[in-house]
Design a protein around this motif. Structure first.
Motif, short mmCIF file in Angstrom:
data_model
loop_
_atom_site.label_atom_id
_atom_site.label_comp_id
_atom_site.label_asym_id
_atom_site.label_seq_id
_atom_site.Cartn_x
_atom_site.Cartn_y
_atom_site.Cartn_z
N PRO A 59 -3.97 21.95 23.61
CA PRO A 59 -3.52 22.92 22.61
C PRO A 59 -2.09 22.65 22.14
CG PRO A 59 -4.61 24.02 24.44
CD PRO A 59 -4.41 22.60 24.87
N LEU A 60 -1.91 22.62 20.82
CA LEU A 60 -0.60 22.41 20.21
C LEU A 60 -0.25 23.59 19.32
CD1 LEU A 60 -0.90 18.69 19.00
CD2 LEU A 60 -0.31 19.54 21.25
N SER A 61 1.03 23.91 19.27
CA SER A 61 1.47 25.01 18.42
C SER A 61 1.91 24.53 17.04
CB SER A 61 2.64 25.75 19.09
OG SER A 61 3.77 24.90 19.17
N GLY A 62 2.26 23.25 16.94
CA GLY A 62 2.81 22.74 15.69
C GLY A 62 4.29 23.03 15.54
N HIS A 63 4.94 23.43 16.65
CA HIS A 63 6.37 23.70 16.65
C HIS A 63 7.07 22.54 17.37
CE1 HIS A 63 5.21 28.22 16.47
NE2 HIS A 63 5.06 27.61 15.31
N VAL A 64 7.67 21.67 16.60
CA VAL A 64 8.30 20.46 17.15
C VAL A 64 9.54 20.83 17.96
CG1 VAL A 64 9.52 18.34 16.51
CG2 VAL A 64 7.40 18.98 15.32
N ASP A 65 9.68 20.22 19.13
CA ASP A 65 10.82 20.50 20.00
C ASP A 65 12.02 19.60 19.70
OD1 ASP A 65 9.78 22.58 21.87
OD2 ASP A 65 8.30 21.03 22.28
N PHE A 66 11.76 18.34 19.42
CA PHE A 66 12.85 17.40 19.17
C PHE A 66 12.27 16.13 18.56
CE2 PHE A 66 11.20 16.52 23.37
CZ PHE A 66 11.14 15.15 23.43
N MET A 67 13.17 15.24 18.15
CA MET A 67 12.75 13.93 17.64
C MET A 67 13.07 12.86 18.68
SD MET A 67 13.66 13.88 13.56
CE MET A 67 15.29 14.60 13.70
N GLY A 68 12.10 11.99 18.93
CA GLY A 68 12.31 10.82 19.77
C GLY A 68 12.42 9.58 18.89
N THR A 69 12.77 8.46 19.50
CA THR A 69 12.95 7.21 18.76
C THR A 69 12.16 6.10 19.44
OG1 THR A 69 15.19 7.88 18.14
CG2 THR A 69 14.64 5.55 17.87
N ILE A 70 11.45 5.31 18.66
CA ILE A 70 10.72 4.17 19.23
C ILE A 70 11.73 3.12 19.67
CG2 ILE A 70 9.06 2.33 18.81
CD1 ILE A 70 7.69 4.10 16.79
N ALA A 71 11.84 2.94 20.98
CA ALA A 71 12.80 1.99 21.53
C ALA A 71 12.20 0.59 21.66
CB ALA A 71 13.28 2.47 22.90
N GLU A 72 10.88 0.53 21.84
CA GLU A 72 10.24 -0.78 22.05
C GLU A 72 8.75 -0.66 21.72
OE1 GLU A 72 9.09 -3.69 25.81
OE2 GLU A 72 10.84 -2.36 25.99
N ILE A 73 8.20 -1.73 21.17
CA ILE A 73 6.76 -1.81 20.91
C ILE A 73 6.22 -3.07 21.57
CG2 ILE A 73 4.95 -2.02 19.16
CD1 ILE A 73 6.79 -0.60 17.19
N ARG A 74 5.16 -2.90 22.37
CA ARG A 74 4.48 -4.04 22.97
C ARG A 74 3.02 -4.01 22.53
NH1 ARG A 74 6.55 -1.63 27.40
NH2 ARG A 74 4.56 -1.56 28.51
N ARG A 75 2.43 -5.19 22.43
CA ARG A 75 1.06 -5.29 21.94
C ARG A 75 0.20 -6.17 22.86
NH1 ARG A 75 4.45 -5.45 17.46
NH2 ARG A 75 4.07 -3.78 15.89
N PRO A 76 -0.14 -5.63 24.04
CA PRO A 76 -1.11 -6.35 24.88
C PRO A 76 -2.45 -6.39 24.14
CG PRO A 76 -0.08 -4.53 26.08
CD PRO A 76 0.28 -4.37 24.65
N GLU A 77 -3.35 -7.23 24.61
CA GLU A 77 -4.63 -7.39 23.92
C GLU A 77 -5.36 -6.05 23.81
OE1 GLU A 77 -8.64 -10.21 24.11
OE2 GLU A 77 -7.18 -10.25 25.71
N ASN A 78 -5.74 -5.68 22.58
CA ASN A 78 -6.48 -4.45 22.27
C ASN A 78 -5.72 -3.18 22.65
OD1 ASN A 78 -8.80 -5.70 21.16
ND2 ASN A 78 -9.54 -6.14 23.22
N ASN A 79 -4.42 -3.28 22.77
CA ASN A 79 -3.60 -2.10 23.08
C ASN A 79 -2.32 -2.15 22.26
OD1 ASN A 79 -4.71 -0.43 25.56
ND2 ASN A 79 -5.15 -2.57 25.97
N HIS A 80 -1.67 -1.00 22.20
CA HIS A 80 -0.43 -0.87 21.44
C HIS A 80 0.44 0.10 22.23
CE1 HIS A 80 1.53 -1.30 17.41
NE2 HIS A 80 2.10 -0.15 17.74
N VAL A 81 1.54 -0.38 22.76
CA VAL A 81 2.37 0.42 23.66
C VAL A 81 3.68 0.80 22.97
CG1 VAL A 81 3.45 0.56 25.93
CG2 VAL A 81 1.41 -0.86 25.60
N LEU A 82 3.96 2.11 22.96
CA LEU A 82 5.21 2.61 22.41
C LEU A 82 6.09 3.12 23.55
CD1 LEU A 82 3.98 4.74 19.36
CD2 LEU A 82 4.63 2.33 19.39
N ARG A 83 7.30 2.61 23.63
CA ARG A 83 8.30 3.19 24.52
C ARG A 83 9.22 4.05 23.67
NH1 ARG A 83 11.70 -0.09 29.03
NH2 ARG A 83 9.56 -0.09 29.88
N ILE A 84 9.32 5.32 24.03
CA ILE A 84 10.01 6.29 23.19
C ILE A 84 11.23 6.84 23.91
CG2 ILE A 84 9.76 8.49 21.97
CD1 ILE A 84 6.73 7.80 21.79
N ALA A 85 12.39 6.69 23.30
CA ALA A 85 13.63 7.22 23.86
C ALA A 85 13.74 8.70 23.53
CB ALA A 85 14.83 6.46 23.29
#
Length: 235
Positions: A99-125
């Protein structure tokens, strides 16, 4: 309320600025606006917005106040910008995410993106004060999508999510680059639990809390570290 299951990608068709207010006209995927009415709620990149006008050709208008613009990524949208969108959940709807309220708490930043086979990894600061609510294997909402935290490092201030091809197909995440900002809504039950425990610690320890914090600091720890799972030695 929303389920965190993104139903499609919309785009910004027009932007109109007025004193203290910005209006967006969004172009939705075919069929998205079926049954949509003025006053209905739509999650737009995780921000709950209210329909103010409907147009032919799967378009609708939304007003966004300055406070929402300052707290979310909506201020950075331009004509043609894509957004994850979801209609408000109906009674009895399957909660495929959380369940989501649609009330955003804060903004994060994509610090790193990795792309293993058939996957997509986001590291978020993440701003440090919010890391207390983020746990590995816990839920989190990113740009309106319900995702599971794969890893979290409280001291370094980041967490990771792994995205499968279907998630990339149905959302805007595949187009995000390192340095991009994201709207984050933490899981409310987790927030309530963490805040309740912290308040109980503050109340019970009282004057002893500064001494405990100083003792933990000597060991390179904090009160938040007491909530970390204990790693038992393997036999």
């Amino acid at each position: 309320m929303f389920t965190g299951i993104v139903q499609g990608v919309a785009s910004v068709a027009a932007i109109t600025d007025r004193p203290g207010l910005r209006s967006f006209t969004l172009q939705f995927p075919a069929g998205f606006c079926s049954g949509l009415e003025i006053g209905a709620s739509v999650s737009c990149d995780g921000v709950c917005l209210t329909v103010t006008a409907l147009h032919e050709g799967e378009r609708a208008d939304f007003d966004v106040m300055q406070q929402s613009l300052s707290l979310t990524t909506l201020a950075g949208l331009g004509q043609g910008s894509p957004l994850n969108v979801e209609r408000a959940a109906r009674d009895g709807a399957e909660i495929g995410g959380h369940p989501l309220s649609g009330h955003v708490d804060f903004m994060g930043t994509i610090a790193e993106i990795r792309r293993p086979e058939n996957n997509h990894v986001l590291r978020i600061a993440v701003p440090q004060r919010w890391m207390r609510y983020i746990f590995a294997k816990g839920y989190i909402a990113i740009n309106g999508a319900s995702l599971t935290v794969a890893e979290a490092d409280r001291k370094a201030g980041w967490f990771e999510v792994w995205l499968i091809p279907e998630t990339l197909r149905m959302t805007t995440f595949g187009d995000k680059a390192e340095g991009a900002s994201l709207n984050i809504e933490i899981e409310r039950q987790t927030q309530v639990f963490v805040d309740t425990v912290r308040d109980a610690i503050d109340e019970r320890l009282g004057p002893l809390l500064p001494a405990l914090q100083a003792l933990l600091a000597q060991q390179g720890l904090s009160v938040e570290d007491l909530a970390e799972p204990v790693q038992l030695p393997r036999s």
